[in-house]
Scaffold this active site. Sequence first.
Site, PDB file in Angstrom:
ATOM      1  N   TYR A  72      69.507  -7.133 136.241  1.00 37.18           N
ATOM      2  CA  TYR A  72      70.146  -7.518 134.981  1.00 37.18           C
ATOM      3  C   TYR A  72      69.461  -6.817 133.809  1.00 37.18           C
ATOM      4  O   TYR A  72      70.064  -6.105 133.019  1.00 37.18           O
ATOM      5  CB  TYR A  72      69.834  -9.217 134.796  1.00 37.18           C
ATOM      6  N   SER A  98      69.521  -6.684 125.773  1.00 39.44           N
ATOM      7  CA  SER A  98      68.499  -7.891 125.921  1.00 39.44           C
ATOM      8  C   SER A  98      67.130  -7.433 125.796  1.00 39.44           C
ATOM      9  O   SER A  98      66.811  -6.166 126.130  1.00 39.44           O
ATOM     10  CB  SER A  98      68.618  -8.379 127.348  1.00 39.44           C
TER      11      SER A  98
END
Length: 255
Positions: free
Chosen positions: A162, A149
């Site tokens: 995350y 990400s």
Amino acid sequence: MNTTNQQSKIGLITGGSRGIGKSIALHAAKRGMGVILTYNSNPEQGEAVAKEIIDNGGKAVALKLDSGKIGSLEGFINQVTEVLKKEWNRSDFDYLVNNAGIAQRTLIKDTTEEIFDELVNVNFKGVFFLTQKIIPLIKEGGQIINISSGLARFAFPTVAVYGSLKAATEGLTRYFAKEYAGRKIRVNSVAPGAIDTEFGGGKGDEAHRQQIATMTALGRLGEADDIGAFVASLLSDDSRFVNAQRIEVSGGMFI
Ligand code: NDP
């Protein structure tokens, strides 16, 4: 025309029933690859993606995988072995895309051990152990792509665990590339920017979407197909010397 011999390849795409994974599965199939895709909570969506591929002349099988349940991985890998034999008469496959993932949005001060563990189990521990256990089935010269990400590079509130786990996955990418170089298995990570899927409850209202667009050089939110098309193109011999890399596909966020 397919110039890269993707026709004879088979890819396993986790979380291929929705969003980015679905797009990767459809684009890989369009290039002639055989596809094994996984779903977790929604078998109908997984089966629907496999059916779409088959209806368009391709070959695909949908299997259940909960990558957070480490104890279930052996059973899953046995199923993969059976499917490879039955559908392709092979005992190995070429490409693994570790795409399945979850988000839980909480500020650091509100993050419980339960939330932390769930994120770790699906987004990192599951990636490590699935890859560790299934890598003997990956053909020499094959490739693993870990979906990371943009949040591994830049920080937003509510995604501390995350984003940190995605950074850890990028580290793991290099370690797997190092240890499996002997079998010429390439390991890369692809880091999407903000992509318009249902992930973590979606991308919010129009004002928030507009805000993301202004942070992005190309001036828009990404679509699942922006990632799917790229990852499918990377799953080929054309990228044969690309190894241990982080490739961001974000339209230029925060540059
Ligand atoms: P979606 O929420 O749209 O899809 C998630 C997929 O993962 C579904 O197929 C889902 O299956 C599966 N899944 C969920 N939980 C598990 C689990 N425990 N075990 C196995 N599979 C599971 O997400 P996206 O397509 O948006 O995201 C895909 C990847 O891209 C993730 O790794 C995410 O972190 C990453 N990413 C996404 C971005 C975005 O903005 N969307 C940005 C950067 C990275 P089912 O529905 O059956 O439960």
